[in-house]
Design an enzyme around this catalytic site. Structure first.
Site, short mmCIF file in Angstrom:
data_model
loop_
_atom_site.label_atom_id
_atom_site.label_comp_id
_atom_site.label_asym_id
_atom_site.label_seq_id
_atom_site.Cartn_x
_atom_site.Cartn_y
_atom_site.Cartn_z
N LYS A 197 0.83 -1.20 0.00
CA LYS A 197 0.00 0.00 0.00
C LYS A 197 0.87 1.26 0.00
O LYS A 197 1.63 1.50 0.93
CB LYS A 197 -0.90 0.04 1.24
CG LYS A 197 -1.92 1.19 1.15
CD LYS A 197 -2.58 1.48 2.46
CE LYS A 197 -1.85 2.52 3.27
NZ LYS A 197 -1.80 3.86 2.67
N GLY A 249 7.39 4.71 8.04
CA GLY A 249 6.51 5.84 8.29
C GLY A 249 6.75 6.42 9.67
O GLY A 249 7.87 6.33 10.19
N GLU A 271 10.70 0.85 9.83
CA GLU A 271 11.67 1.93 9.62
C GLU A 271 10.92 3.22 9.92
O GLU A 271 10.02 3.60 9.18
CB GLU A 271 12.19 1.87 8.17
CG GLU A 271 13.53 2.55 8.03
CD GLU A 271 13.40 3.94 7.47
OE1 GLU A 271 13.37 4.89 8.27
OE2 GLU A 271 13.31 4.08 6.24
N CYS A 305 13.65 10.59 6.05
CA CYS A 305 13.63 10.09 7.43
C CYS A 305 14.98 10.30 8.09
O CYS A 305 15.06 10.52 9.28
CB CYS A 305 13.21 8.63 7.45
SG CYS A 305 14.03 7.66 6.21
N GLU A 402 10.62 15.08 15.58
CA GLU A 402 10.80 15.07 14.13
C GLU A 402 9.84 16.07 13.49
O GLU A 402 8.65 16.04 13.74
CB GLU A 402 10.50 13.66 13.59
CG GLU A 402 10.75 13.54 12.10
CD GLU A 402 10.52 12.13 11.58
OE1 GLU A 402 9.47 11.54 11.90
OE2 GLU A 402 11.38 11.63 10.84
P1 NAI Z 1 2.07 7.80 8.62
O1 NAI Z 1 2.97 6.96 9.45
O2 NAI Z 1 0.66 8.01 9.10
O3 NAI Z 1 1.99 7.19 7.14
C1 NAI Z 1 2.85 6.23 6.59
C2 NAI Z 1 2.04 5.12 5.93
O4 NAI Z 1 1.34 4.38 6.92
C3 NAI Z 1 0.98 5.60 4.94
O5 NAI Z 1 0.92 4.69 3.87
C4 NAI Z 1 -0.29 5.54 5.77
O6 NAI Z 1 -1.46 5.41 5.00
C5 NAI Z 1 -0.05 4.30 6.59
N1 NAI Z 1 -0.80 4.21 7.85
C6 NAI Z 1 -1.32 5.22 8.59
N2 NAI Z 1 -1.92 4.73 9.69
C7 NAI Z 1 -1.80 3.38 9.65
C8 NAI Z 1 -2.22 2.30 10.52
N3 NAI Z 1 -2.86 2.53 11.64
N4 NAI Z 1 -1.88 1.05 10.14
C9 NAI Z 1 -1.21 0.80 9.03
N5 NAI Z 1 -0.80 1.76 8.17
C10 NAI Z 1 -1.09 3.04 8.48
O7 NAI Z 1 2.77 9.18 8.42
P2 NAI Z 1 2.08 10.60 8.08
O8 NAI Z 1 0.89 10.81 8.94
O9 NAI Z 1 1.91 10.69 6.62
O10 NAI Z 1 3.24 11.60 8.54
C11 NAI Z 1 3.33 11.99 9.90
C12 NAI Z 1 4.78 12.12 10.33
O11 NAI Z 1 5.42 10.85 10.21
C13 NAI Z 1 5.63 13.04 9.49
O12 NAI Z 1 5.50 14.36 9.89
C14 NAI Z 1 6.99 12.48 9.72
O13 NAI Z 1 7.50 13.03 10.92
C15 NAI Z 1 6.77 11.01 9.91
N6 NAI Z 1 7.09 10.24 8.68
C16 NAI Z 1 8.26 9.54 8.65
C17 NAI Z 1 8.61 8.85 7.51
C18 NAI Z 1 9.88 8.09 7.43
O14 NAI Z 1 10.36 7.82 6.33
N7 NAI Z 1 10.45 7.66 8.53
C19 NAI Z 1 7.78 8.88 6.31
C20 NAI Z 1 6.54 9.58 6.46
C21 NAI Z 1 6.24 10.25 7.61
#
Ligand code: NAI
Ligand code: MG
Length: 492
Positions: A197, A249, A271, A305, A402
């Site tokens: 996804k 994420g 990660e 990240c 972050e």
């Molecule tokens: P997120 O962690 O919510 O999204 C990442 C992925 O997880 C997306 O595909 C999302 O649809 C999915 N997701 C969301 N909730 C989920 C759940 N309960 N179970 C399974 N999958 C789920 O990140 P978001 O809200 O887009 O960004 C928030 C913060 O996260 C950012 O400000 C940043 O600090 C951090 N982030 C870190 C990343 C990294 O590469 N380490 C990448 C993206 C965001």
């Protein structure tokens, strides 16, 4: 003569050169108006009939509608992946699997330009980054893991290597195609099948990759792409027939996932976030270091990240470094992600822009010295000025949390021990950068900094051969290299 001098004086006051726009063409890009789910080798409508728009953050226009998968769709995808695993993929020789991976790698190269343009349209990153970094690295990951597919007994000598089964993979919006490649390539090389996804704001390159995988002749059900929001991701994580969860994420969602799979037999790699330190010593090549700092946090809007979001400068060179940094910030080009001159593109979404602005506001209220770039700002789209937070305390929220935006905190230090302590004083541990002329200092710090990756006199360099991953709240498990294979196999 006098006039000439005046003109020259005026020109030297100007912050940036006026470059003519150099936008990459979009005429060759083939995008559908509406994207369905890719399940069992077919494009199928979502059970709910619901779609959501994918927005171009550079101009706030809709690019396409994307299907929102629910529990039933995810179940269909997992069943297709299980069937493909049992009947086809687990029975195929590594050599044959490798051929598919080589084919995918070559096809990504052939369509590199289209992928790069779509990545920049859908995600907001400068075309220079998507063209020179994301897309070539994605192809390289497929090449690299293609090479391992028929050599698994050499990767794990004297062990019996078995695939895990169905891998559920959830990826973020900062490197949409590259993260898909990081996850798909090792999983397929080791004989697993996939339900993946993409993030809701950046589904398009993953869907284009599904088209490519289809054309490459990969058997139906081996790779399934389901689009949607967090609810769709949670359905994948909680599906009882998924054997492995790979997630990149936020740390918050990472924790939710770990709770959700606790007590099950599902394997996982997470990660998560980072708050990586970039450290400049007095003996560093200062211009090179400043350029590396800028590359580490501003060129990708801080949407990395492992972004070097905390700068530590040794006191003797602090004034010099800060002066050079401010000057460099004022000369960055911010704007159209598709323009080849652009250094800083668009923030990925309105939500993320609000988050970043909230942090800058906190920084101002804390009384920090905030320096914003004087660069010109586009009138439309989600953009944020590159920002320095100076004289900031270790306890500041901006140093601890972050931000995932073009915001760099700047602190000074005197001794090596002091900077190690400060750099390690965070819940995260993904990456770090060290800038110095002394090899001994580099080795001393790489041993003591608690970070998965440490760069010396460079930053944000990636290679499929080298493993990547974090310590502490930055997650666990490694992607890339031999380590990346291990995450997808059972060893007996
Ligand atoms: P997120 O962690 O919510 O999204 C990442 C992925 O997880 C997306 O595909 C999302 O649809 C999915 N997701 C969301 N909730 C989920 C759940 N309960 N179970 C399974 N999958 C789920 O990140 P978001 O809200 O887009 O960004 C928030 C913060 O996260 C950012 O400000 C940043 O600090 C951090 N982030 C870190 C990343 C990294 O590469 N380490 C990448 C993206 C965001
Ligand atoms: Mg988008």
């Amino acid at each position: 003569m006098a006039k000439n001098k005046q003109q020259k004086a005026k020109a030297s006051k100007k912050k940036t050169w006026d470059l003519s726009p150099a936008p990459e063409s979009t005429s060759h890009v083939q995008l559908k108006k509406k994207y369905e789910l890719y399940i069992d080798g077919k494009w199928v409508k979502p059970t709910s009939g619901k779609y959501f728009p994918s927005i171009n953050p550079g101009n706030e226009e809709k690019i396409a509608d994307v299907a929102h998968a629910d529990a039933k769709d995810v179940d269909k995808a997992v069943k297709a992946a299980r069937k493909a695993y049992d009947n086809v993929w687990s029975k195929m020789s590594g050599k044959e699997r490798g051929k598919y991976l080589f084919r995918i790698a070559r096809m990504i190269q052939e369509r590199a330009r289209e992928f790069a343009v779509i990545e920049s349209m859908d995600g907001g990153k400068p075309i220079r980054e998507s063209r020179d970094v994301d897309v070539p690295l994605a192809a390289n990951h497929f090449f690299y893991y293609a090479g391992w597919a028929d050599k698994l007994e050499f990767a794990f000598p004297n062990r019996k290597v078995e695939a895990l089964g169905v891998a559920g993979q959830i990826i973020p919006w900062n490197f949409p195609l590259l993260m898909a490649a990081w996850k798909i390539a090792p999983a397929l090389a080791t004989g697993n099948t996939i339900v993946i996804k993409p993030a809701e704001t950046t589904s398009l390159t993953a869907l284009k990759l599904a088209e490519l995988i289809h054309e490459a002749g990969v058997p139906p059900g081996v790779v399934n792409v389901v689009t949607g929001f967090g609810d769709t991701g949670a359905e994948i994580v909680n599906h009882p027939d998924v054997n492995k969860v790979a997630f990149t994420g936020s740390t918050n969602v990472g924790k939710l996932i770990q709770n959700a799979i606790a007590g099950t037999k599902k394997k996982s790699t997470l990660e998560l976030g980072g708050k990586s330190a970039n450290i400049i010593f007095e003996d560093a090549p200062i211009d090179q270091a400043v350029e590396g700092i800028v590359n580490g946090i501003f060129f990708n809007q801080g949407h990395v990240c492992c972004a070097g979001s905390r700068l530590f400068v040794q006191e003797g060179v602090a004034d010099q470094v800060i002066k050079k940094l401010k000057n460099r910030l004022d000369h960055l080009y911010i704007g159209d992600p598709l323009d080849k001159n652009t250094d800083v593109g668009a923030i990925n979404s309105k939500e993320q822009l609000d988050t970043i602005r909230k942090y800058i506001e906190i920084g101002k209220n804390e009384g920090n010295d905030i320096y914003e770039s004087s660069c010109n700002m586009p009138s439309k789209g989600y953009f944020c000025k590159p920002t320095l937070v100076l004289n900031v305390a270790q306890s500041s929220k901006l140093v601890q949390e972050e931000i995932f935006g073009p915001v760099l905190t700047v602190q000074t230090f005197r001794t090596v021990d002091e900077v190690i302590q400060k750099a390690n004083n965070t819940p995260y541990g993904l990456a770090a950068g060290v800038w110095t002329d002394k090899g001994s200092k580099i080795f001393n710090l790489t041993g003591k900094l608690r970070a998965g990756v440490i760069w010396a006199n460079t930053y944000n360099r990636f290679d499929p051969v080298s493993p990547f991953g974090g310590y502490k709240e930055s997650g666990f498990g490694r992607e890339g290299g031999l380590h990346g294979l291990e995450a997808y196999v059972k060893l007996a």
